[in-house]
Design a protein around this motif. Sequence first.
Motif, PDB file in Angstrom:
ATOM      1  N   ALA A 216       0.848  -1.198   0.000  1.00 28.32           N
ATOM      2  CA  ALA A 216       0.000   0.000   0.000  1.00 28.32           C
ATOM      3  C   ALA A 216       0.879   1.243   0.000  1.00 28.32           C
ATOM      4  O   ALA A 216       1.933   1.284   0.641  1.00 28.32           O
ATOM      5  CB  ALA A 216      -0.911  -0.012   1.217  1.00 28.32           C
ATOM      6  N   HIS A 217       0.427   2.270  -0.738  1.00 23.58           N
ATOM      7  CA  HIS A 217       1.228   3.487  -0.854  1.00 23.58           C
ATOM      8  C   HIS A 217       0.320   4.617  -1.310  1.00 23.58           C
ATOM      9  O   HIS A 217      -0.686   4.396  -1.978  1.00 23.58           O
ATOM     10  CB  HIS A 217       2.363   3.278  -1.852  1.00 23.58           C
ATOM     11  N   SER A 218       0.695   5.825  -0.986  1.00 23.07           N
ATOM     12  CA  SER A 218      -0.082   6.980  -1.432  1.00 23.07           C
ATOM     13  C   SER A 218       0.036   7.139  -2.947  1.00 23.07           C
ATOM     14  O   SER A 218       0.928   6.575  -3.590  1.00 23.07           O
ATOM     15  CB  SER A 218       0.405   8.249  -0.733  1.00 23.07           C
ATOM     16  N   LEU A 219      -0.888   7.901  -3.539  1.00 21.66           N
ATOM     17  CA  LEU A 219      -0.885   8.136  -4.978  1.00 21.66           C
ATOM     18  C   LEU A 219       0.436   8.761  -5.431  1.00 21.66           C
ATOM     19  O   LEU A 219       1.053   9.555  -4.712  1.00 21.66           O
ATOM     20  CB  LEU A 219      -2.032   9.080  -5.359  1.00 21.66           C
ATOM     21  N   GLY A 220       0.878   8.368  -6.609  1.00 28.97           N
ATOM     22  CA  GLY A 220       2.080   8.982  -7.164  1.00 28.97           C
ATOM     23  C   GLY A 220       3.062   7.961  -7.699  1.00 28.97           C
ATOM     24  O   GLY A 220       2.779   6.759  -7.764  1.00 28.97           O
ATOM     25  N   ALA A 221       4.199   8.484  -8.118  1.00 26.01           N
ATOM     26  CA  ALA A 221       5.241   7.668  -8.729  1.00 26.01           C
ATOM     27  C   ALA A 221       6.313   7.299  -7.706  1.00 26.01           C
ATOM     28  O   ALA A 221       6.740   8.150  -6.922  1.00 26.01           O
ATOM     29  CB  ALA A 221       5.867   8.415  -9.903  1.00 26.01           C
ATOM     30  N   VAL A 222       6.748   6.025  -7.742  1.00 24.40           N
ATOM     31  CA  VAL A 222       7.806   5.558  -6.836  1.00 24.40           C
ATOM     32  C   VAL A 222       8.802   4.718  -7.625  1.00 24.40           C
ATOM     33  O   VAL A 222       8.498   4.199  -8.695  1.00 24.40           O
ATOM     34  CB  VAL A 222       7.233   4.720  -5.674  1.00 24.40           C
ATOM     35  N   VAL A 238       9.498   4.473 -13.253  1.00 27.90           N
ATOM     36  CA  VAL A 238       8.767   4.562 -11.986  1.00 27.90           C
ATOM     37  C   VAL A 238       7.514   3.698 -12.039  1.00 27.90           C
ATOM     38  O   VAL A 238       6.963   3.411 -13.116  1.00 27.90           O
ATOM     39  CB  VAL A 238       8.366   6.021 -11.672  1.00 27.90           C
ATOM     40  N   PHE A 239       7.077   3.286 -10.873  1.00 22.77           N
ATOM     41  CA  PHE A 239       5.809   2.563 -10.717  1.00 22.77           C
ATOM     42  C   PHE A 239       4.785   3.576 -10.246  1.00 22.77           C
ATOM     43  O   PHE A 239       5.023   4.311  -9.277  1.00 22.77           O
ATOM     44  CB  PHE A 239       5.987   1.448  -9.679  1.00 22.77           C
ATOM     45  N   LEU A 240       3.630   3.624 -10.933  1.00 21.02           N
ATOM     46  CA  LEU A 240       2.610   4.630 -10.624  1.00 21.02           C
ATOM     47  C   LEU A 240       1.495   4.032  -9.792  1.00 21.02           C
ATOM     48  O   LEU A 240       0.884   3.027 -10.164  1.00 21.02           O
ATOM     49  CB  LEU A 240       2.032   5.206 -11.921  1.00 21.02           C
ATOM     50  N   TYR A 241       1.217   4.665  -8.647  1.00 24.96           N
ATOM     51  CA  TYR A 241       0.039   4.321  -7.858  1.00 24.96           C
ATOM     52  C   TYR A 241      -1.098   5.220  -8.342  1.00 24.96           C
ATOM     53  O   TYR A 241      -1.033   6.454  -8.206  1.00 24.96           O
ATOM     54  CB  TYR A 241       0.302   4.536  -6.370  1.00 24.96           C
TER      55      TYR A 241
END
Length: 244
Positions: A216-222, A238-241
């Motif tokens: 689980a992660h907040s919206l956005g790119a990681v 990047v992986f996008l949420y």
Amino acid sequence: MPINPDQGSTGGGATVTFTGTGLAGATAVRFGSKSAAITANTPTSVSVVAPSGAGVVDATVSTPGGTSNPEPFYYLPPPVIVAFAPSSGPVAGGETVTVTGRGLATTTSVAFGATQVTPTVVSDSQLTVVSPAHAAGAVSLVATARGGTATASETFGFVGPPTATGFSPLTGLPAGGTLVGITGTQLLTTTGVTFGGVPATFAVLSGTEVAAIAPAHSLGAVTITVTTTGGSATAPGVFLYLIG
């Protein structure tokens, strides 16, 4: 009359030196009931090769003037390595390895292949050692103590740094749960996968592929980072949420 060292392997072979006075012309050196081979002799010292034995024995030197008072010599059983962990480390070295076994208290060196390093003895059943720099591959791990040598039943692996060349899919939900395949090289010893610094559950599929469940992660790119015993690598892109 001091002797140095005052202990050695039950199999014999230790070089032992007696020091004192009136030792010129030594005719015999005995460890208990066994004679030792004299290798050097001066008026103040006698060097010998200890014979095999067991337990504690009286060591004496005989000269034309008589026989010295006995000094105790302690025979030590050979060391045994039961296990060590971790089983691999980076080619750059620096991995702290814990070795467990028996008869390790007098360990003077641990060899990773042909490279010897000095260990830190914790107790008779445990020591730690820092792996040296070494080319990639598997090597034997050998501990040398006054009682002899011990070779671990398993090898220690030197691992090159990993690469992470890509991953799929590229997006997932903020709630997590997306199964992501990560490709690269030198991934067999993977110890962790993170998405933007958040640890993920993972499984090693082969040396070139790891499967991870996006946390689980907040919206956005990681970014996705893979850590192995050889080091860490961040995959390109990047992986996008995203909200589905």
